[in-house]
Motif scaffolding. Structure first.
Motif, PDB file in Angstrom:
ATOM      1  N   ALA A   1       0.878  -1.285   0.025  1.00  0.00           N
ATOM      2  CA  ALA A   1      -0.068   0.077  -0.016  1.00  0.00           C
ATOM      3  C   ALA A   1       0.862   1.106  -0.026  1.00  0.00           C
ATOM      4  CB  ALA A   1      -0.904  -0.147   1.262  1.00  0.00           C
ATOM      5  N   LEU A   2       1.867   1.249   0.722  1.00  0.00           N
ATOM      6  CA  LEU A   2       2.676   2.657   1.020  1.00  0.00           C
ATOM      7  C   LEU A   2       3.690   2.785   0.170  1.00  0.00           C
ATOM      8  CD1 LEU A   2       2.588   2.341   4.660  1.00  0.00           C
ATOM      9  CD2 LEU A   2       1.349   4.147   3.394  1.00  0.00           C
ATOM     10  N   ILE A   3       4.559   1.567  -0.311  1.00  0.00           N
ATOM     11  CA  ILE A   3       5.753   1.544  -1.041  1.00  0.00           C
ATOM     12  C   ILE A   3       5.592   1.595  -2.464  1.00  0.00           C
ATOM     13  CG2 ILE A   3       8.266   0.944  -1.491  1.00  0.00           C
ATOM     14  CD1 ILE A   3       7.670   1.925   1.292  1.00  0.00           C
ATOM     15  N   GLN A   4       4.545   0.474  -2.783  1.00  0.00           N
ATOM     16  CA  GLN A   4       4.286   0.299  -4.483  1.00  0.00           C
ATOM     17  C   GLN A   4       3.110   1.239  -4.814  1.00  0.00           C
ATOM     18  OE1 GLN A   4       4.300  -4.057  -4.265  1.00  0.00           O
ATOM     19  NE2 GLN A   4       6.399  -4.195  -4.740  1.00  0.00           N
ATOM     20  N   HIS A   5       2.512   1.388  -3.638  1.00  0.00           N
ATOM     21  CA  HIS A   5       1.191   2.405  -3.933  1.00  0.00           C
ATOM     22  C   HIS A   5       0.093   1.517  -5.042  1.00  0.00           C
ATOM     23  CE1 HIS A   5       2.790   5.881  -2.256  1.00  0.00           C
ATOM     24  NE2 HIS A   5       4.091   5.333  -2.797  1.00  0.00           N
ATOM     25  N   ASP A   6       0.069   0.229  -4.942  1.00  0.00           N
ATOM     26  CA  ASP A   6      -0.850  -0.529  -5.874  1.00  0.00           C
ATOM     27  C   ASP A   6      -1.981  -1.023  -5.360  1.00  0.00           C
ATOM     28  OD1 ASP A   6       0.451  -2.407  -4.435  1.00  0.00           O
ATOM     29  OD2 ASP A   6       0.995  -3.760  -6.232  1.00  0.00           O
ATOM     30  N   THR A   7      -2.166  -0.837  -4.157  1.00  0.00           N
ATOM     31  CA  THR A   7      -3.401  -1.383  -3.460  1.00  0.00           C
ATOM     32  C   THR A   7      -4.044  -0.244  -2.446  1.00  0.00           C
ATOM     33  OG1 THR A   7      -2.243  -3.726  -3.683  1.00  0.00           O
ATOM     34  CG2 THR A   7      -4.276  -3.502  -2.287  1.00  0.00           C
ATOM     35  N   LYS A   8      -5.306  -0.347  -2.565  1.00  0.00           N
ATOM     36  CA  LYS A   8      -5.994   0.652  -1.473  1.00  0.00           C
ATOM     37  C   LYS A   8      -6.223  -0.126  -0.230  1.00  0.00           C
ATOM     38  CE  LYS A   8      -9.685   3.705  -1.242  1.00  0.00           C
ATOM     39  NZ  LYS A   8     -10.990   4.226  -1.674  1.00  0.00           N
ATOM     40  N   VAL A   9      -6.187   0.385   0.749  1.00  0.00           N
ATOM     41  CA  VAL A   9      -6.449   0.011   2.251  1.00  0.00           C
ATOM     42  C   VAL A   9      -7.564   0.425   2.672  1.00  0.00           C
ATOM     43  CG1 VAL A   9      -5.626  -0.429   4.674  1.00  0.00           C
ATOM     44  CG2 VAL A   9      -3.897  -0.582   2.661  1.00  0.00           C
ATOM     45  N   ILE A  10      -8.507  -0.592   3.261  1.00  0.00           N
ATOM     46  CA  ILE A  10      -9.632  -0.097   3.978  1.00  0.00           C
ATOM     47  C   ILE A  10      -9.544  -0.573   5.492  1.00  0.00           C
ATOM     48  CG2 ILE A  10     -12.196  -0.308   4.248  1.00  0.00           C
ATOM     49  CD1 ILE A  10     -12.148  -1.482   1.235  1.00  0.00           C
ATOM     50  N   LEU A  11      -9.452   0.258   6.415  1.00  0.00           N
ATOM     51  CA  LEU A  11      -9.425  -0.063   7.813  1.00  0.00           C
ATOM     52  C   LEU A  11     -10.529   0.019   8.492  1.00  0.00           C
ATOM     53  CD1 LEU A  11      -6.461   2.519   8.527  1.00  0.00           C
ATOM     54  CD2 LEU A  11      -6.124  -0.123   8.253  1.00  0.00           C
ATOM     55  N   LEU A  12     -11.005  -1.311   9.347  1.00  0.00           N
ATOM     56  CA  LEU A  12     -12.138  -1.404   9.842  1.00  0.00           C
ATOM     57  C   LEU A  12     -11.865  -1.308  11.226  1.00  0.00           C
ATOM     58  CD1 LEU A  12     -14.027  -4.284   7.659  1.00  0.00           C
ATOM     59  CD2 LEU A  12     -13.815  -1.584   7.489  1.00  0.00           C
ATOM     60  N   GLU A  13     -12.314  -0.363  12.048  1.00  0.00           N
ATOM     61  CA  GLU A  13     -11.732  -0.223  13.560  1.00  0.00           C
ATOM     62  C   GLU A  13     -13.125  -1.185  14.346  1.00  0.00           C
ATOM     63  OE1 GLU A  13     -11.231   3.244  16.710  1.00  0.00           O
ATOM     64  OE2 GLU A  13     -10.833   3.586  14.621  1.00  0.00           O
ATOM     65  N   MET A  14     -12.722  -2.342  14.555  1.00  0.00           N
ATOM     66  CA  MET A  14     -13.595  -3.289  15.524  1.00  0.00           C
ATOM     67  C   MET A  14     -14.054  -3.106  16.756  1.00  0.00           C
ATOM     68  SD  MET A  14     -14.231  -4.762  12.657  1.00  0.00           S
ATOM     69  CE  MET A  14     -15.459  -5.968  13.422  1.00  0.00           C
ATOM     70  N   GLU A  15     -13.152  -1.933  17.192  1.00  0.00           N
ATOM     71  CA  GLU A  15     -13.556  -1.676  18.664  1.00  0.00           C
ATOM     72  C   GLU A  15     -12.994  -0.303  18.914  1.00  0.00           C
ATOM     73  OE1 GLU A  15     -11.744  -4.828  20.921  1.00  0.00           O
ATOM     74  OE2 GLU A  15      -9.878  -4.557  20.146  1.00  0.00           O
ATOM     75  N   ALA A  16     -13.333   0.564  20.116  1.00  0.00           N
ATOM     76  CA  ALA A  16     -12.848   1.762  20.254  1.00  0.00           C
ATOM     77  C   ALA A  16     -11.400   1.775  20.445  1.00  0.00           C
ATOM     78  CB  ALA A  16     -13.592   2.297  21.174  1.00  0.00           C
ATOM     79  N   ILE A  17     -10.526   2.197  19.501  1.00  0.00           N
ATOM     80  CA  ILE A  17      -9.248   1.879  20.041  1.00  0.00           C
ATOM     81  C   ILE A  17      -8.474   3.207  20.723  1.00  0.00           C
ATOM     82  CG2 ILE A  17      -6.922   2.003  18.431  1.00  0.00           C
ATOM     83  CD1 ILE A  17      -8.483  -0.454  18.076  1.00  0.00           C
ATOM     84  N   GLY A  18      -9.368   4.185  20.585  1.00  0.00           N
ATOM     85  CA  GLY A  18      -8.796   5.459  21.298  1.00  0.00           C
ATOM     86  C   GLY A  18      -7.755   6.138  20.639  1.00  0.00           C
TER      87      GLY A  18
END
Length: 162
Positions: free
Chosen positions: A94-111
Protein backbone atom coordinates in the motif's frame (compact mmCIF):
# COMPACT_ATOMS: atom_id res chain seq x y z
CA UNK A 1 -7.02 -6.13 -14.52
CA UNK A 2 -5.91 -9.69 -13.74
CA UNK A 3 -7.25 -9.51 -10.19
CA UNK A 4 -9.16 -12.48 -8.78
CA UNK A 5 -10.33 -10.98 -5.47
CA UNK A 6 -11.99 -7.70 -4.61
CA UNK A 7 -10.33 -7.67 -1.17
CA UNK A 8 -7.82 -9.56 0.96
CA UNK A 9 -8.84 -9.57 4.64
CA UNK A 10 -6.23 -9.14 7.40
CA UNK A 11 -7.31 -9.83 10.98
CA UNK A 12 -5.70 -10.95 14.28
CA UNK A 13 -5.48 -14.74 14.39
CA UNK A 14 -5.23 -15.78 18.03
CA UNK A 15 -7.89 -17.21 20.24
CA UNK A 16 -9.36 -14.85 22.81
CA UNK A 17 -12.96 -13.79 23.39
CA UNK A 18 -12.31 -10.74 21.22
CA UNK A 19 -10.75 -12.91 18.49
CA UNK A 20 -13.78 -15.23 18.60
CA UNK A 21 -16.01 -12.30 17.60
CA UNK A 22 -13.49 -11.13 15.00
CA UNK A 23 -13.32 -14.63 13.48
CA UNK A 24 -17.11 -14.82 13.45
CA UNK A 25 -17.15 -11.42 11.73
CA UNK A 26 -14.50 -12.48 9.17
CA UNK A 27 -15.88 -15.94 8.38
CA UNK A 28 -19.64 -15.35 8.73
CA UNK A 29 -20.74 -11.70 8.63
CA UNK A 30 -18.31 -10.32 6.00
CA UNK A 31 -18.89 -13.12 3.45
CA UNK A 32 -22.64 -12.97 4.02
CA UNK A 33 -22.80 -9.22 3.37
CA UNK A 34 -19.98 -8.59 0.91
CA UNK A 35 -20.04 -11.84 -1.06
CA UNK A 36 -23.61 -13.11 -0.85
CA UNK A 37 -25.49 -9.80 -0.80
CA UNK A 38 -23.12 -7.46 -2.68
CA UNK A 39 -21.35 -9.82 -5.08
CA UNK A 40 -17.74 -9.18 -4.04
CA UNK A 41 -15.08 -11.89 -3.80
CA UNK A 42 -12.99 -11.89 -0.62
CA UNK A 43 -9.75 -13.70 0.11
CA UNK A 44 -9.70 -14.83 3.74
CA UNK A 45 -6.71 -16.54 5.31
CA UNK A 46 -7.80 -19.94 6.58
CA UNK A 47 -10.54 -20.20 4.01
CA UNK A 48 -8.85 -19.34 0.71
CA UNK A 49 -5.27 -20.37 1.43
CA UNK A 50 -5.05 -24.12 1.35
CA UNK A 51 -3.23 -26.62 3.58
CA UNK A 52 0.13 -27.54 2.12
CA UNK A 53 0.61 -24.22 0.35
CA UNK A 54 3.73 -22.32 1.35
CA UNK A 55 2.05 -19.69 3.52
CA UNK A 56 4.22 -16.63 2.87
CA UNK A 57 4.15 -16.92 -0.93
CA UNK A 58 0.45 -17.87 -0.91
CA UNK A 59 -0.32 -14.69 1.10
CA UNK A 60 1.74 -12.54 -1.28
CA UNK A 61 0.13 -14.05 -4.38
CA UNK A 62 -3.40 -13.60 -2.99
CA UNK A 63 -2.68 -9.97 -2.07
CA UNK A 64 -1.31 -9.27 -5.54
CA UNK A 65 -4.53 -10.71 -6.96
CA UNK A 66 -6.67 -8.46 -4.73
CA UNK A 67 -7.97 -4.98 -5.53
CA UNK A 68 -8.21 -3.88 -1.89
CA UNK A 69 -6.77 -4.82 1.50
CA UNK A 70 -9.15 -4.80 4.44
CA UNK A 71 -7.41 -4.60 7.83
CA UNK A 72 -9.45 -5.17 10.98
CA UNK A 73 -8.07 -2.96 13.75
CA UNK A 74 -8.44 -4.43 17.23
CA UNK A 75 -6.56 -4.05 20.52
CA UNK A 76 -5.16 -7.50 19.89
CA UNK A 77 -3.69 -6.43 16.54
CA UNK A 78 -2.29 -3.23 18.04
CA UNK A 79 -0.76 -4.82 21.15
CA UNK A 80 0.74 -7.74 19.27
CA UNK A 81 4.51 -7.61 19.69
CA UNK A 82 5.28 -9.09 16.31
CA UNK A 83 3.06 -8.04 13.48
CA UNK A 84 1.70 -10.70 11.20
CA UNK A 85 3.47 -11.33 7.94
CA UNK A 86 0.36 -10.50 5.93
CA UNK A 87 0.11 -7.11 7.66
CA UNK A 88 3.74 -6.30 6.76
CA UNK A 89 3.24 -7.26 3.11
CA UNK A 90 -0.06 -5.35 2.94
CA UNK A 91 1.42 -2.15 4.30
CA UNK A 92 4.46 -2.46 2.05
CA UNK A 93 2.24 -2.89 -1.01
CA UNK A 94 0.00 0.00 0.00
CA UNK A 95 2.66 2.52 0.99
CA UNK A 96 5.76 1.70 -1.03
CA UNK A 97 4.33 0.28 -4.23
CA UNK A 98 1.09 2.32 -4.11
CA UNK A 99 -0.70 -0.47 -5.90
CA UNK A 100 -3.36 -1.47 -3.41
CA UNK A 101 -5.88 0.63 -1.52
CA UNK A 102 -6.34 -0.17 2.18
CA UNK A 103 -9.67 -0.16 4.01
CA UNK A 104 -9.31 0.05 7.80
CA UNK A 105 -12.17 -1.33 9.88
CA UNK A 106 -11.97 -0.24 13.51
CA UNK A 107 -13.66 -3.18 15.23
CA UNK A 108 -13.60 -1.65 18.71
CA UNK A 109 -12.87 1.76 20.15
CA UNK A 110 -9.11 2.00 19.81
CA UNK A 111 -8.80 5.43 21.40
CA UNK A 112 -5.40 6.90 20.66
CA UNK A 113 -3.47 5.41 17.76
CA UNK A 114 -0.01 5.96 19.25
CA UNK A 115 0.65 2.23 19.78
CA UNK A 116 0.03 1.49 16.11
CA UNK A 117 2.83 1.01 13.61
CA UNK A 118 3.79 4.27 11.98
CA UNK A 119 2.60 3.01 8.59
CA UNK A 120 -0.90 2.31 9.95
CA UNK A 121 -1.00 5.73 11.65
CA UNK A 122 -0.08 7.31 8.30
CA UNK A 123 -2.94 5.54 6.51
CA UNK A 124 -5.39 6.50 9.29
CA UNK A 125 -4.28 10.14 9.08
CA UNK A 126 -4.66 10.09 5.29
CA UNK A 127 -8.05 8.36 5.02
CA UNK A 128 -9.46 7.54 8.46
CA UNK A 129 -11.13 4.33 9.58
CA UNK A 130 -14.61 2.86 9.31
CA UNK A 131 -15.90 2.24 12.84
CA UNK A 132 -17.88 -0.88 13.67
CA UNK A 133 -20.54 0.17 16.19
CA UNK A 134 -23.12 -2.46 15.43
CA UNK A 135 -22.27 -5.42 17.66
CA UNK A 136 -25.52 -5.12 19.57
CA UNK A 137 -27.65 -4.01 16.67
CA UNK A 138 -30.18 -5.95 14.68
CA UNK A 139 -28.74 -4.35 11.52
CA UNK A 140 -25.43 -6.29 11.52
CA UNK A 141 -26.72 -8.48 8.72
CA UNK A 142 -28.15 -5.58 6.71
CA UNK A 143 -26.05 -4.51 3.75
CA UNK A 144 -27.83 -1.15 3.98
CA UNK A 145 -26.47 -0.22 7.41
CA UNK A 146 -24.22 2.84 7.60
CA UNK A 147 -21.17 0.67 8.28
CA UNK A 148 -21.64 -1.58 5.24
CA UNK A 149 -22.46 1.38 2.99
CA UNK A 150 -19.13 2.95 4.00
CA UNK A 151 -17.27 -0.31 3.34
CA UNK A 152 -18.91 -0.67 -0.09
CA UNK A 153 -18.00 2.95 -0.91
CA UNK A 154 -14.29 2.03 -0.53
CA UNK A 155 -14.58 -1.30 -2.35
CA UNK A 156 -13.88 -1.48 -6.08
CA UNK A 157 -16.71 -0.84 -8.50
CA UNK A 158 -18.64 -4.02 -9.24
CA UNK A 159 -18.48 -4.71 -12.94
CA UNK A 160 -21.50 -6.47 -14.41
CA UNK A 161 -20.41 -9.61 -16.24
CA UNK A 162 -22.01 -9.96 -19.64
Amino acid sequence: DGKVYDAYVIYPKSHTNEADFVEYFVYQIMPDILENKCGYKLCIYGRDIYPGEETASAIEKRMQKSRRLIILLTHQLINCKEHAYDQHIALYNALIQHDTKVILLEMEAIGTYEKLQESLRFIIKKQGTIKWKEQHSAHTQSSNSKFWKQVRYHMPLRLKSS
